[in-house]
Design a protein around this motif. Structure first.
Motif, PDB file in Angstrom:
ATOM      1  N   SER A  67     -11.415 -26.078  35.952  1.00  0.00           N
ATOM      2  CA  SER A  67     -10.903 -26.225  34.532  1.00  0.00           C
ATOM      3  C   SER A  67     -10.151 -27.523  34.338  1.00  0.00           C
ATOM      4  O   SER A  67      -9.490 -27.861  35.098  1.00  0.00           O
ATOM      5  CB  SER A  67     -10.083 -25.054  34.224  1.00  0.00           C
ATOM      6  N   LYS A  68      -9.974 -27.917  33.084  1.00  0.00           N
ATOM      7  CA  LYS A  68      -9.004 -28.949  32.599  1.00  0.00           C
ATOM      8  C   LYS A  68      -7.896 -28.866  33.055  1.00  0.00           C
ATOM      9  O   LYS A  68      -7.248 -29.759  32.994  1.00  0.00           O
ATOM     10  CB  LYS A  68      -9.562 -29.455  31.302  1.00  0.00           C
ATOM     11  N   GLN A  69      -7.213 -27.526  33.037  1.00  0.00           N
ATOM     12  CA  GLN A  69      -6.141 -27.349  33.541  1.00  0.00           C
ATOM     13  C   GLN A  69      -5.645 -27.987  35.013  1.00  0.00           C
ATOM     14  O   GLN A  69      -4.391 -28.137  35.117  1.00  0.00           O
ATOM     15  CB  GLN A  69      -5.637 -25.699  33.447  1.00  0.00           C
ATOM     16  N   ALA A  70      -6.445 -28.004  35.635  1.00  0.00           N
ATOM     17  CA  ALA A  70      -6.134 -28.720  36.956  1.00  0.00           C
ATOM     18  C   ALA A  70      -5.716 -30.219  36.761  1.00  0.00           C
ATOM     19  O   ALA A  70      -5.065 -30.717  37.772  1.00  0.00           O
ATOM     20  CB  ALA A  70      -7.423 -28.566  37.964  1.00  0.00           C
ATOM     21  N   ILE A  71      -6.105 -30.938  35.763  1.00  0.00           N
ATOM     22  CA  ILE A  71      -5.658 -32.331  35.591  1.00  0.00           C
ATOM     23  C   ILE A  71      -4.669 -32.428  34.415  1.00  0.00           C
ATOM     24  O   ILE A  71      -3.714 -33.163  34.343  1.00  0.00           O
ATOM     25  CB  ILE A  71      -6.884 -33.034  35.277  1.00  0.00           C
ATOM     26  N   ALA A  95     -14.270 -27.811  33.060  1.00  0.00           N
ATOM     27  CA  ALA A  95     -14.483 -27.443  31.614  1.00  0.00           C
ATOM     28  C   ALA A  95     -13.288 -27.225  30.782  1.00  0.00           C
ATOM     29  O   ALA A  95     -12.308 -26.864  31.408  1.00  0.00           O
ATOM     30  CB  ALA A  95     -15.589 -26.236  31.746  1.00  0.00           C
ATOM     31  N   ASP A  96     -13.595 -27.379  29.488  1.00  0.00           N
ATOM     32  CA  ASP A  96     -12.445 -27.028  28.505  1.00  0.00           C
ATOM     33  C   ASP A  96     -13.035 -26.382  27.304  1.00  0.00           C
ATOM     34  O   ASP A  96     -13.995 -26.851  26.608  1.00  0.00           O
ATOM     35  CB  ASP A  96     -11.679 -28.309  28.293  1.00  0.00           C
ATOM     36  N   THR A 144     -16.287 -33.523  34.312  1.00  0.00           N
ATOM     37  CA  THR A 144     -15.588 -32.998  33.217  1.00  0.00           C
ATOM     38  C   THR A 144     -16.729 -32.659  32.091  1.00  0.00           C
ATOM     39  O   THR A 144     -17.776 -33.462  32.008  1.00  0.00           O
ATOM     40  CB  THR A 144     -14.926 -34.223  32.627  1.00  0.00           C
ATOM     41  N   VAL A 145     -16.708 -31.511  31.602  1.00  0.00           N
ATOM     42  CA  VAL A 145     -17.419 -31.053  30.395  1.00  0.00           C
ATOM     43  C   VAL A 145     -16.613 -30.556  29.356  1.00  0.00           C
ATOM     44  O   VAL A 145     -16.164 -29.382  29.367  1.00  0.00           O
ATOM     45  CB  VAL A 145     -18.193 -29.874  31.134  1.00  0.00           C
ATOM     46  N   ASP A 146     -16.266 -31.717  28.808  1.00  0.00           N
ATOM     47  CA  ASP A 146     -15.089 -31.159  27.413  1.00  0.00           C
ATOM     48  C   ASP A 146     -15.397 -31.892  26.262  1.00  0.00           C
ATOM     49  O   ASP A 146     -14.470 -32.078  25.511  1.00  0.00           O
ATOM     50  CB  ASP A 146     -13.692 -31.394  28.200  1.00  0.00           C
TER      51      ASP A 146
END
Length: 684
Positions: free
Chosen positions: A569-573, A612-613, A673-675
């Motif tokens: 998840s994008k929350q990791a970054i 992902a986001d 990234t897939v966002d």
């Protein structure tokens, strides 16, 4: 054997077929073919064949006689009318006036006489069906019949059971020569009620679909009764096979899979899938004192040899003490098996004129006393077919040994069948895909991302296993999508162990792990309860570690690498407000991914992550989307498309990212990234 004919069911199929312009006789042929094909004691995996002789009009409007017979590639169990192509009957009978006809010429002549040129190729036993002077003809490889035919005195036993009703024909390989011989025998015994092909199977016939089917059931039942009454021997058992905690299926299957895949001398270029089986009959068979004798005589019917090889491999565990011993021993026995197979090929190829090209030397069945059997295929379907046939061989041989002494065709005859071009053609139909034979395990598999990922991998030939904690969803996926789904709580060590044990029994090992399970805990980080934060870490971090650790140990035993992919998840970054309880363990999981890349690259095990986001899923549901959009003062669509590309990112986009990373042979330690483009979440 139970007779399953139902007049009401027969009427239904006649009625439904009539709406498609299919006549009553052909519809009933379809019906009874299915009855035979779904009885595993009669027919296995495309075996057997059926026919019906009818009249129809040709292109000129002339009424002609045709033979509808099972076409190559069709299974009797689910056959439709198009699986019984029509061939001009008189032309088939004319072929039998010839003195010689090669196999290829016979097939070509049969295809030339199809009424529809796009129909499947008629069975190799078409000419034999043509000469039998009855409207309906049924042919099966009945277990009971084979237990009797695979005896030295098979003709004598058939005479005892059926008297003069049976026409007995000594073993001849299917095709033109068999049809010619059968024609000769039929002239001498025109009133026979069944035909027995030694070491092969049984033909029954009649003027109606029901009478031919009834005859098959009745005559096979007589054979079953004979066996039941005449079982006079027992299979003496070796009694020192004790349950061993070291040589379990989950410990040895990945080792077997790895050695087979890495063993270049076997000339096997496909991926390896194993299927493990055990039951009362298998146990009795593999634990028999004479296993080395009766298991090494050959297959119960020549039709099996193209899938199972002539002989199984035997592995005995009683003198081994650890897994390294097992690796060394298995490799040694495999070398011996390959040498023996190569000698079998060279000797028989010389006899046949040195005109064959050797197939791979790998066994297809491995018998393990005290444990069971492993079958080998290049995908789960082929491995299951081999296992089913191996079980049939076991059941037939057990009965054959109990009423006498098992005896099948010679090695030369087996070679002729294994290298028969018409049979080999059956194995060359599959178009390979990039994940053929790869075992892909997806946690959180019943969610939006999990299911989408499962479907994408399945399209590319992978053997997909879904793990999910929701039992109802698992049952739905199993029934609706025909994907293996297992109930598994990934926060539980015992649940994970049980799930991977099932996976290994079904497939032999693991190639790709999609560690996807997760859920969102929200709240201000200084206000979240300790329990909620720990619960989030259990699922969003420690569960990933438990799954990855289990998979890596399997991959190391396989010794041909593997791939672990984490959904981080994008929350990791890029942490979000009130998303700390979710983002913190996700950040730890991202670094977990890199730790695996660092420490297990030496085993050719790759580890990567997907960030992902804003993917519509169980976490980001409609209610949650509405809340997040409202908190930012934008519409729901604007929220979902709030990226550089101004496009909503879909679950299938994440699935394709997982697939690309799985296929990237020299990429490890990466984060994809897939966002749709989120600079705030971009890695430096």
């Amino acid at each position: 054997m139970k007779n399953l004919w139902s007049q009401s069911e027969a009427n239904k199929i006649v009625k439904s077929n009539s709406k498609m312009g299919i006549g009553k006789e052909l519809a009933l042929r379809v019906y009874t073919s299915r009855l035979l094909g779904n009885n595993k004691k009669l027919v296995m995996h495309g075996g057997g064949n059926t026919s019906v002789k009818c009249k129809t009009k040709d292109y000129f409007g002339n009424l002609i006689d045709v033979l509808h017979i099972k076409g190559s590639g069709w299974d009797l169990g689910n056959i439709e009318a198009e699986g019984l192509p029509a061939v001009r009957l008189q032309e088939l009978l004319n072929l039998l006036k010839l003195d010689k006809l090669t196999d290829e010429e016979m097939v070509n002549a049969q295809r030339n006489n199809l009424l529809n040129s796009s129909s499947p190729t008629p069975s190799v036993e078409t000419l034999l069906h043509a000469i039998i002077p009855y409207k309906f003809v049924d042919h099966t490889h009945s277990d009971a019949i084979l237990s009797i035919l695979d005896q030295l005195n098979s003709q004598e036993i058939i005479k005892k059971i059926y008297g003069n009703d049976a026409l007995f024909i000594p073993y001849i390989m299917p095709g033109f020569i068999l049809a010619k011989k059968a024609k000769h025998y039929l002239k001498k015994h025109p009133k026979c009620k069944l035909i027995i092909l030694d070491k092969h199977g049984i033909f029954t016939f009649g003027e109606t679909a029901k009478s031919s089917y009834d005859a098959m059931i009745n005559f096979v039942t007589k054979a079953e009764r004979f066996i039941s009454i005449n079982k006079c021997k027992v299979i003496k058992q070796v009694k020192n096979y004790k349950k061993n905690d070291i040589f379990t299926v989950e410990n040895i299957a990945p080792i077997i899979r790895g050695i087979l895949k890495n063993f270049k001398a076997a000339d096997y270029k496909n991926n390896i899938i194993l299927n493990f089986r055990t039951n009362k009959n298998i146990f009795e068979y593999v634990n028999g004192e004479d296993l080395n004798i009766y298991s090494q005589k050959g297959t119960v019917t020549p039709d099996h040899v193209i899938r199972t090889k002539p002989l199984p491999m035997i592995i005995k565990l009683n003198n081994l003490s650890n897994l390294q011993n097992f690796k060394d021993y298995f490799l040694s026995e495999l070398r011996k098996y390959v040498r023996n197979y190569n000698s079998y090929f060279n000797n028989n190829n010389k006899i046949s004129g040195n005109n064959k090209v050797k197939l791979d030397s790998l066994p297809r069945v491995i018998l393990v006393p005290g444990l069971g059997l492993f079958s080998i295929g290049n995908n789960n379907k082929s491995a299951k077919i081999v296992a089913d046939l191996a079980e049939t061989n076991i059941n037939v041989i057990l009965d054959a040994e109990k009423i006498g002494n098992y005896k099948t065709i010679s090695k030369t005859n087996a070679f002729e069948m294994e290298y028969w071009s018409l049979e080999q053609a059956k194995l060359k139909r599959n178009i390979s895909k990039r994940f053929d034979g790869k075992v892909v395990v997806i946690t959180g598999g019943c969610g939006a991302i999990g299911l989408s990922t499962a479907n994408e991998f399945k399209k590319e030939g992978a053997e997909v296993v879904i793990l999910d904690v929701n039992k109802k969803k698992v049952e739905d996926v199993t029934n609706r999508l025909n994907i293996t789904a297992i109930v598994c709580n990934v926060t539980s060590k015992s649940s994970i162990k049980s799930a991977f044990k099932q996976i290994i029994e079904l497939y032999g090992g693991v190639d790709i792990i999609i560690s996807n399970a997760g859920a969102a805990w929200t709240g201000q980080i200084a206000e979240i309860s300790e329990k909620d934060l720990r619960d989030s870490f259990e699922l969003n971090f420690f569960a990933h570690q438990l799954v990855a650790k289990t998979a890596v140990n399997i991959m190391i035993n396989q010794n041909f690498g593997g791939c672990i992919l984490f959904n981080t998840s994008k929350q990791a970054i890029n942490p979000g407000n009130s998303f700390g309880p979710y983002g913190l363990p996700k950040a730890a999981t991202l670094f977990l991914s890199r730790q695996y890349a660092l420490e297990y690259g030496k085993y050719n095990i790759r580890s990567n992550a997907v960030n992902a986001d804003r993917i519509r899923s169980g976490i980001l549901n409609e209610s949650f989307i509405k809340k997040r959009a409202s908190s930012r003062g934008v519409s729901e669509n604007e929220y979902m498309q709030g990226n550089l590309l101004q496009k909503e990112v879909l679950a299938k986009d994440v699935a394709k990212a997982f697939m690309d990373l799985a296929d990237s042979k020299v990429t490890t330690g990466a984060v994809l990234t897939v966002d749709g483009g989120n600079i705030s979440a971009a890695l430096r």
